[in-house]
Design an enzyme around this catalytic site. Structure first.
Site, mmCIF file in Angstrom:
data_model
loop_
_atom_site.group_PDB
_atom_site.id
_atom_site.type_symbol
_atom_site.label_atom_id
_atom_site.label_comp_id
_atom_site.label_asym_id
_atom_site.label_seq_id
_atom_site.Cartn_x
_atom_site.Cartn_y
_atom_site.Cartn_z
ATOM 1 N N TYR A 179 0.068 -15.196 11.187
ATOM 2 C CA TYR A 179 -0.510 -13.848 11.259
ATOM 3 C C TYR A 179 -1.027 -13.425 9.891
ATOM 4 C CZ TYR A 179 -0.701 -8.767 11.789
ATOM 5 O OH TYR A 179 -1.117 -7.461 11.799
ATOM 6 N N SER A 205 -3.874 -6.093 7.195
ATOM 7 C CA SER A 205 -2.455 -5.755 7.306
ATOM 8 C C SER A 205 -1.782 -5.925 5.959
ATOM 9 C CB SER A 205 -1.774 -6.672 8.326
ATOM 10 O OG SER A 205 -0.372 -6.505 8.317
#
Length: 255
Positions: free
Chosen positions: A167, A154
């Site tokens: 995350y 990501s």
């Protein structure tokens, strides 16, 4: 995907045709889009996800269009189920050429909320799920003398922002492990990291209100999952000896 003739015509013109590709998190979003695109280009896709009804529907859609697909219920937090996905590829098609480790969760929240169970789930899915994929596929790739890991991370790991600490940490861990794997892989295996920015998926379903509001604003300019699938296909279709190490794909409007 409009029919068998279409797939046959396209497959003969790509470096994807005939490859066996296993995909985790294939039931929706990036995983589903990747399965459809690679099957359209002639790959044999092996689909893994937790929601079996979605896998069945996706496999049927691919087969109606003339493609080849197999599926198995796969929870990437369970090492045996990830091994089962790789085993299915080998049993059904005799080999595995590419493992796309796409399954992920983004349970973002302020650290002050102490949502420790969410932190643990992100570690289990985003990090350990990828490691289980490496453990399952690496011996087979070594035996074959070829193989390609495609790990989906990501842009959160490139630019850390509030609410995304854990995350981003899991995604950065996968990035680091992938680079180590690339250096250990030698000249017969390939390793690609794909870093999507904001993508239109059902990622916000389990987020708290503050996180959901932030992500919903990002969704106004988010990419279609198809854009990430095309980036994955670009890496997969390269000829032997060409390793696309790192791809970032994000909306032009994303900071």
């Amino acid at each position: 995907m409009s029919g068998t003739a279409d797939i046959t015509a396209i497959a003969g013109t790509t470096g994807i045709a005939g490859k066996v590709v296993a995909i985790t998190g294939a039931g929706s979003g990036i995983g589903e889009a990747t399965a459809l695109l690679l099957a359209e280009r002639g790959a044999k896709v092996v689909l893994g996800a937790r929601r079996t009804e979605r896998l069945q529907a996706l496999a049927a859609r691919i087969e109606r269009a003339g493609g080849e697909a197999a599926w198995i219920c796969t929870n990437v937090t369970r090492r045996g189920e990830v091994t089962g996905l790789v085993d299915l590829a080998r049993e059904r098609y005799g080999r595995l050429d590419v493992l796309v480790s796409n399954a992920g969760v983004g349970l973002i929240s302020p650290l002050d909320e102490l949502r420790v169970e969410d932190w643990e789930e992100m570690i289990d899915v985003n990090l350990k799920g990828v490691l289980y994929g490496i453990a399952a596929a690496l011996p087979l790739f070594r035996e074959q003398g070829s193989g390609h890991f495609v790990n989906i991370v990501s842009t959160a790991g490139l630019r850390v922002v509030p609410l995304q600490s854990v995350y981003a940490g899991t995604k950065n861990a996968v990035r680091t492990i992938s680079e180590g794997l690339r250096q250990e892989a030698g000249d017969s295996l390939r390793v690609t990291v794909v870093s999507p920015g904001a993508v239109r998926t059902d990622f916000t379903e389990r987020m708290g209100p503050e996180a959901r509001a932030r992500i919903d604003r990002m969704m106004e300019t988010a990419l279609s999952p198809d854009a990430v699938a095309r980036a994955i296909a670009f890496a997969v279709e390269q000829p032997d000896g060409v390793d696309v190490g790192d791809i970032v794909v994000r909306p032009t409007a994303q900071a």
